[in-house]
Design a protein around this motif. Structure first.
Motif, mmCIF file in Angstrom:
data_model
loop_
_atom_site.group_PDB
_atom_site.id
_atom_site.type_symbol
_atom_site.label_atom_id
_atom_site.label_comp_id
_atom_site.label_asym_id
_atom_site.label_seq_id
_atom_site.Cartn_x
_atom_site.Cartn_y
_atom_site.Cartn_z
ATOM 1 N N GLN A 44 0.831 -1.192 0.000
ATOM 2 C CA GLN A 44 0.000 0.000 0.000
ATOM 3 C C GLN A 44 0.872 1.251 0.000
ATOM 4 O O GLN A 44 1.966 1.258 0.548
ATOM 5 N N THR A 45 0.359 2.299 -0.596
ATOM 6 C CA THR A 45 1.041 3.586 -0.559
ATOM 7 C C THR A 45 0.818 4.199 0.820
ATOM 8 O O THR A 45 -0.121 3.823 1.539
ATOM 9 N N PRO A 46 1.649 5.158 1.206
ATOM 10 C CA PRO A 46 1.439 5.822 2.504
ATOM 11 C C PRO A 46 0.059 6.459 2.622
ATOM 12 O O PRO A 46 -0.548 6.444 3.699
ATOM 13 N N ILE A 49 -2.474 3.759 3.460
ATOM 14 C CA ILE A 49 -2.339 3.365 4.869
ATOM 15 C C ILE A 49 -3.004 4.399 5.760
ATOM 16 O O ILE A 49 -3.720 4.062 6.710
ATOM 17 N N LEU A 50 -2.776 5.677 5.443
ATOM 18 C CA LEU A 50 -3.397 6.754 6.212
ATOM 19 C C LEU A 50 -4.914 6.684 6.120
ATOM 20 O O LEU A 50 -5.615 6.818 7.133
ATOM 21 N N ARG A 67 -1.770 15.065 8.162
ATOM 22 C CA ARG A 67 -0.850 14.092 7.554
ATOM 23 C C ARG A 67 -1.098 13.946 6.053
ATOM 24 O O ARG A 67 -0.158 13.796 5.277
ATOM 25 N N ARG A 68 -2.357 14.022 5.658
ATOM 26 C CA ARG A 68 -2.692 13.928 4.229
ATOM 27 C C ARG A 68 -2.089 15.113 3.483
ATOM 28 O O ARG A 68 -1.533 14.967 2.395
ATOM 29 N N LEU A 71 1.626 14.555 3.094
ATOM 30 C CA LEU A 71 1.920 13.534 2.090
ATOM 31 C C LEU A 71 1.717 14.076 0.675
ATOM 32 O O LEU A 71 2.546 13.845 -0.206
ATOM 33 N N THR A 75 4.683 14.680 -2.183
ATOM 34 C CA THR A 75 4.672 14.012 -3.476
ATOM 35 C C THR A 75 4.714 15.015 -4.624
ATOM 36 O O THR A 75 5.217 14.700 -5.696
#
Length: 78
Positions: A44-46, A49-50, A67-68, A71, A75
């Motif tokens: 899974q990508t981070p 997972i989040l 956190r989103r 991320l 990216t």
């Protein structure tokens, strides 16, 4: 006489030696064992997972949004 020695002598042992050496080399160079290829492929990508942690209720909405954002910002930089 020489032909019989050629196939049963040291030449055969050298072929066996190199064969074993190549087998060992490739077995240690594999990133994962074959039984784990499916899980390696389905990593899974981070962000996924989040999202899973947020859906499970492990983190709050504020933590998720913070956190989103990090991320997505990270990216875009790469």
């Amino acid at each position: 006489m020489m032909n019989g020695y050629y196939w049963a002598g040291m030449h055969t042992y050298w072929w066996i030696f190199w064969l074993i050496l190549w087998i060992l080399f490739f077995s240690f160079m594999m990133p994962v064992r074959r039984s784990n290829w499916a899980s390696y492929r389905d990593m899974q990508t981070p962000l996924q997972i989040l999202q899973r942690r947020y859906a499970a209720g492990e983190i709050t909405s504020e933590e998720y949004e913070e956190r989103r954002g990090k991320l997505l910002r990270d990216t875009k930089i790469r």
